[in-house]
Design a protein around this motif. Structure first.
Motif, mmCIF file in Angstrom:
data_model
loop_
_atom_site.group_PDB
_atom_site.id
_atom_site.type_symbol
_atom_site.label_atom_id
_atom_site.label_comp_id
_atom_site.label_asym_id
_atom_site.label_seq_id
_atom_site.Cartn_x
_atom_site.Cartn_y
_atom_site.Cartn_z
ATOM 1 N N GLY A 160 0.812 -1.227 0.073
ATOM 2 C CA GLY A 160 -0.119 0.064 -0.189
ATOM 3 C C GLY A 160 0.928 1.299 0.070
ATOM 4 O O GLY A 160 0.529 2.357 -0.615
ATOM 5 N N CYS A 161 1.664 1.340 0.830
ATOM 6 C CA CYS A 161 2.800 2.432 0.915
ATOM 7 C C CYS A 161 3.300 2.607 -0.406
ATOM 8 O O CYS A 161 3.646 3.644 -1.128
ATOM 9 N N PHE A 162 3.880 1.590 -1.020
ATOM 10 C CA PHE A 162 4.635 1.694 -2.413
ATOM 11 C C PHE A 162 3.777 1.957 -3.511
ATOM 12 O O PHE A 162 4.101 2.775 -4.332
ATOM 13 N N PHE A 163 2.450 1.586 -3.654
ATOM 14 C CA PHE A 163 1.524 2.083 -4.549
ATOM 15 C C PHE A 163 1.137 3.603 -4.387
ATOM 16 O O PHE A 163 1.162 4.501 -5.628
ATOM 17 N N VAL A 164 0.936 4.131 -3.335
ATOM 18 C CA VAL A 164 0.910 5.370 -3.211
ATOM 19 C C VAL A 164 2.034 6.214 -3.171
ATOM 20 O O VAL A 164 1.933 7.363 -3.487
ATOM 21 N N GLY A 165 3.066 5.709 -3.129
ATOM 22 C CA GLY A 165 4.441 6.384 -2.980
ATOM 23 C C GLY A 165 5.028 6.444 -4.404
ATOM 24 O O GLY A 165 5.997 6.553 -4.772
ATOM 25 N N ARG A 166 4.146 5.796 -5.401
ATOM 26 C CA ARG A 166 4.341 5.834 -6.737
ATOM 27 C C ARG A 166 5.681 5.086 -7.151
ATOM 28 O O ARG A 166 6.705 5.263 -7.859
ATOM 29 N N VAL A 167 5.916 3.990 -6.400
ATOM 30 C CA VAL A 167 6.942 3.148 -6.729
ATOM 31 C C VAL A 167 6.693 2.455 -8.342
ATOM 32 O O VAL A 167 5.521 2.043 -8.417
ATOM 33 N N PRO A 168 7.782 2.351 -8.807
ATOM 34 C CA PRO A 168 7.523 1.777 -10.182
ATOM 35 C C PRO A 168 6.962 0.373 -10.018
ATOM 36 O O PRO A 168 7.123 -0.472 -9.181
ATOM 37 N N LEU A 169 5.963 0.027 -11.137
ATOM 38 C CA LEU A 169 5.080 -1.143 -11.156
ATOM 39 C C LEU A 169 6.044 -2.427 -10.962
ATOM 40 O O LEU A 169 5.375 -3.613 -10.443
ATOM 41 N N ARG A 170 7.260 -2.545 -11.656
ATOM 42 C CA ARG A 170 7.875 -3.618 -11.724
ATOM 43 C C ARG A 170 8.267 -4.044 -10.206
ATOM 44 O O ARG A 170 8.580 -5.116 -9.864
ATOM 45 N N PHE A 171 8.495 -2.840 -9.268
ATOM 46 C CA PHE A 171 8.868 -3.508 -7.941
ATOM 47 C C PHE A 171 7.875 -4.017 -7.311
ATOM 48 O O PHE A 171 8.005 -4.616 -6.272
ATOM 49 N N LEU A 172 6.545 -3.384 -7.552
ATOM 50 C CA LEU A 172 5.387 -4.086 -6.879
ATOM 51 C C LEU A 172 5.231 -5.300 -7.416
ATOM 52 O O LEU A 172 4.709 -6.285 -6.466
ATOM 53 N N GLY A 173 5.328 -5.722 -8.483
ATOM 54 C CA GLY A 173 5.371 -6.979 -8.852
ATOM 55 C C GLY A 173 6.431 -7.955 -8.505
ATOM 56 O O GLY A 173 5.957 -9.100 -7.923
ATOM 57 N N THR A 174 7.270 -7.164 -7.906
ATOM 58 C CA THR A 174 8.496 -8.209 -7.326
ATOM 59 C C THR A 174 8.140 -8.254 -5.834
ATOM 60 O O THR A 174 8.268 -9.534 -5.574
ATOM 61 N N LEU A 175 7.488 -7.361 -5.447
ATOM 62 C CA LEU A 175 6.878 -7.670 -4.001
ATOM 63 C C LEU A 175 5.922 -8.792 -3.975
ATOM 64 O O LEU A 175 5.742 -9.520 -3.111
ATOM 65 N N ALA A 176 4.846 -8.684 -4.781
ATOM 66 C CA ALA A 176 3.796 -9.579 -5.041
ATOM 67 C C ALA A 176 4.636 -10.980 -4.971
ATOM 68 O O ALA A 176 3.972 -11.936 -4.266
ATOM 69 N N VAL A 177 5.377 -11.286 -5.865
ATOM 70 C CA VAL A 177 6.219 -12.485 -6.156
ATOM 71 C C VAL A 177 6.832 -12.945 -4.840
ATOM 72 O O VAL A 177 6.717 -14.132 -4.460
ATOM 73 N N ALA A 178 7.418 -11.926 -4.116
ATOM 74 C CA ALA A 178 8.028 -12.326 -2.825
ATOM 75 C C ALA A 178 7.308 -12.797 -1.655
ATOM 76 O O ALA A 178 7.406 -13.638 -0.635
ATOM 77 N N GLY A 179 5.946 -12.219 -1.527
ATOM 78 C CA GLY A 179 4.991 -12.622 -0.841
ATOM 79 C C GLY A 179 4.376 -13.869 -0.976
ATOM 80 O O GLY A 179 4.420 -14.775 0.017
ATOM 81 N N GLY A 180 4.267 -14.393 -2.418
ATOM 82 C CA GLY A 180 3.991 -15.833 -2.828
ATOM 83 C C GLY A 180 5.020 -16.605 -2.134
ATOM 84 O O GLY A 180 4.796 -17.702 -1.839
ATOM 85 N N VAL A 181 6.163 -16.350 -2.438
ATOM 86 C CA VAL A 181 7.300 -17.356 -2.175
ATOM 87 C C VAL A 181 7.307 -17.363 -0.688
ATOM 88 O O VAL A 181 7.536 -18.535 0.049
ATOM 89 N N ILE A 182 7.195 -16.531 0.142
ATOM 90 C CA ILE A 182 7.093 -16.661 1.639
ATOM 91 C C ILE A 182 6.046 -17.467 2.146
ATOM 92 O O ILE A 182 6.376 -18.045 3.081
ATOM 93 N N ALA A 183 4.937 -17.071 1.509
ATOM 94 C CA ALA A 183 3.588 -17.991 1.917
ATOM 95 C C ALA A 183 4.103 -19.573 1.610
ATOM 96 O O ALA A 183 3.927 -20.280 2.324
ATOM 97 N N GLY A 184 4.714 -19.747 0.453
ATOM 98 C CA GLY A 184 4.812 -21.135 0.235
ATOM 99 C C GLY A 184 6.174 -21.691 1.149
ATOM 100 O O GLY A 184 6.043 -23.051 1.343
ATOM 101 N N ILE A 185 7.225 -21.073 1.376
ATOM 102 C CA ILE A 185 7.986 -21.603 2.393
ATOM 103 C C ILE A 185 7.502 -21.923 3.607
ATOM 104 O O ILE A 185 7.886 -22.957 4.203
ATOM 105 N N PHE A 186 6.636 -20.923 4.210
ATOM 106 C CA PHE A 186 5.885 -21.227 5.301
ATOM 107 C C PHE A 186 5.064 -22.456 5.429
ATOM 108 O O PHE A 186 5.235 -22.970 6.312
ATOM 109 N N ALA A 187 4.409 -22.573 4.113
ATOM 110 C CA ALA A 187 3.480 -23.818 3.985
ATOM 111 C C ALA A 187 4.240 -24.965 4.092
ATOM 112 O O ALA A 187 3.916 -25.950 4.777
ATOM 113 N N ILE A 188 5.246 -25.231 3.568
ATOM 114 C CA ILE A 188 6.038 -26.158 3.360
ATOM 115 C C ILE A 188 6.620 -26.563 4.716
ATOM 116 O O ILE A 188 7.067 -27.596 5.090
ATOM 117 N N GLY A 189 7.317 -25.772 5.604
ATOM 118 C CA GLY A 189 7.965 -25.805 6.495
ATOM 119 C C GLY A 189 7.422 -26.184 7.838
ATOM 120 O O GLY A 189 7.645 -26.184 8.861
#
Length: 383
Positions: A188-217
């Motif tokens: 939310g802070c990145f979006f309103v702070g006008r961070v480039p969309l490619r960085f927002l995509g990276t954050l979304a991917v990172a969130g998915g990876v974190i959730a996957g790691i936690f699930a497997i662990g």
């Protein structure tokens, strides 16, 4: 002074408040009062089982609210420049305390997560206050370095490293719910702070990876997710589905008008965390669909007021980003909690902001909203 402003006496001194301040304060107060009422009802049986008193958990929550509400008003009077100046020190301090939780004997676990700090008989959840520090710090760094952050190298050095460290400390305590909420706040802070969309995509991917790691662990977490995601739904009613199933039954029992305040059957040891993560189910059982619509309406109204405030802060990026962080934290976390109770998400252990039982969550939420109130009271609009 415009017609949208009113003179009142606040905490012993006269000051002008804006219409936005009054509206936000009204919605926050209603949510808090509803939360205290439902904590009293939902916790009564657990309180009696633990202390032979129906009111012990409510009294604790009520005392915290009684202290935190004036603290919120005091925070609203802190100049934004002071918060900006001390934002990094506040973030570092909360990260160091969280480090104590995950690396020393002062930390303790509950529900499979190591996220509590015990000192002198008192327990506190530092990760809740790290959310507050993270929002204010992101407001500063994203507003001060707006033109520099288009470079991945600069963005990584000045922003991502700190975000990763903060979220990583929470992950070290295996608290998936809080880690996900923190990532939503950052988004939310990145979006309103006008961070480039490619960085927002990276954050979304990172969130998915974190959730996957936690699930497997975690075998328990993996079984919960698998049961939730299964094509036939959750069928282990006496195991992994116990909480979600009884939450659904509580909602169904409430119908349109509810069974009446205090008359829940699910809180009689049938629904785990009835006063905390699953208090939404108790509200549905006792107050019915009408009560749930009223509660959701308050969160929607809070979101609308914050979005309108963000729109009026176009020339003040620091405050704009801070309000965005508070919005995604409070309202975003609320709808994650509601989605869990409705079975739309697997159980994550995320409380309902301002409503669920829990001192650290309540205090941190009110302090964050105090910052928002302070921002609302410094913006001036014509009538």
């Amino acid at each position: 002074m415009g017609a949208n402003n009113t003179r009142i006496r606040l905490l012993g001194g006269q000051r002008h408040i804006t219409k936005s301040f009054g509206q936000l304060l009204g919605v926050i107060t209603l949510l808090l009062l509803l939360g205290l009422t439902m904590v009293l009802s939902a916790s009564s049986i657990d309180s009696y089982s633990a202390s032979n008193s129906f009111f012990s958990l409510f009294m604790k929550q009520g005392l915290i609210a009684l202290l935190a509400f004036p603290a919120m008003l005091l925070v609203s009077r802190i100049p934004m420049e002071v918060l900006r100046r001390w934002s990094k020190a506040l973030l570092i301090a909360t990260m160091l305390v969280q480090l104590l939780v995950v690396s020393t004997s002062l930390g303790s676990a509950g529900g499979g997560n190591r996220n509590w700090l015990n000192i002198g008989g008192f327990s506190v959840q530092p990760s809740e206050f790290m959310k507050l520090a993270l929002v204010i710090w992101l407001g500063r760094v994203l507003s001060e370095r707006r033109d520099e952050l288009t470079s991945l190298k600069v963005f990584g050095k000045h922003v991502l490293v700190w975000v990763a460290a903060a979220v990583g400390l929470v992950m070290a305590g295996r608290d998936l719910g809080t880690a996900m909420v923190m990532l939503i706040i950052v988004f939310g802070c990145f979006f309103v702070g006008r961070v480039p969309l490619r960085f927002l995509g990276t954050l979304a991917v990172a969130g998915g990876v974190i959730a996957g790691i936690f699930a497997i662990g975690s075998a328990n977490r993996l079984s919960r997710i698998a049961s939730w995601a299964g094509s036939s739904g959750c069928t282990d009613y006496s195991g992994t589905c116990w909480q979600t199933t009884h939450g659904t039954w509580a909602l169904a029992a409430g119908g349109i008008f509810g069974v009446g305040l205090g008359n829940s059957k699910s809180k009689w040891a049938w629904l785990p965390e009835a006063e905390n993560d699953f208090i939404f189910a108790i509200i549905g059982e006792e107050l019915g669909l009408i009560g749930l619509i009223a509660l959701i309406g308050l969160y929607v109204l809070l979101a609308i007021l914050m979005v309108r405030l963000i729109g009026r802060l176009a020339e003040r990026p620091f405050e704009q980003i801070v309000v965005a962080g508070a919005l995604t934290w409070t309202v975003g976390q609320a709808f994650i909690n509601i989605a869990v109770v409705l079975g739309l998400l697997p159980v994550l252990g995320v409380p309902l902001p301002l409503v669920s039982y829990g001192g650290s969550s309540l205090v941190a939420n009110l302090l964050m909203l105090g910052v928002v109130l302070g921002i609302a009271n410094t913006e001036r609009t014509s009538s």
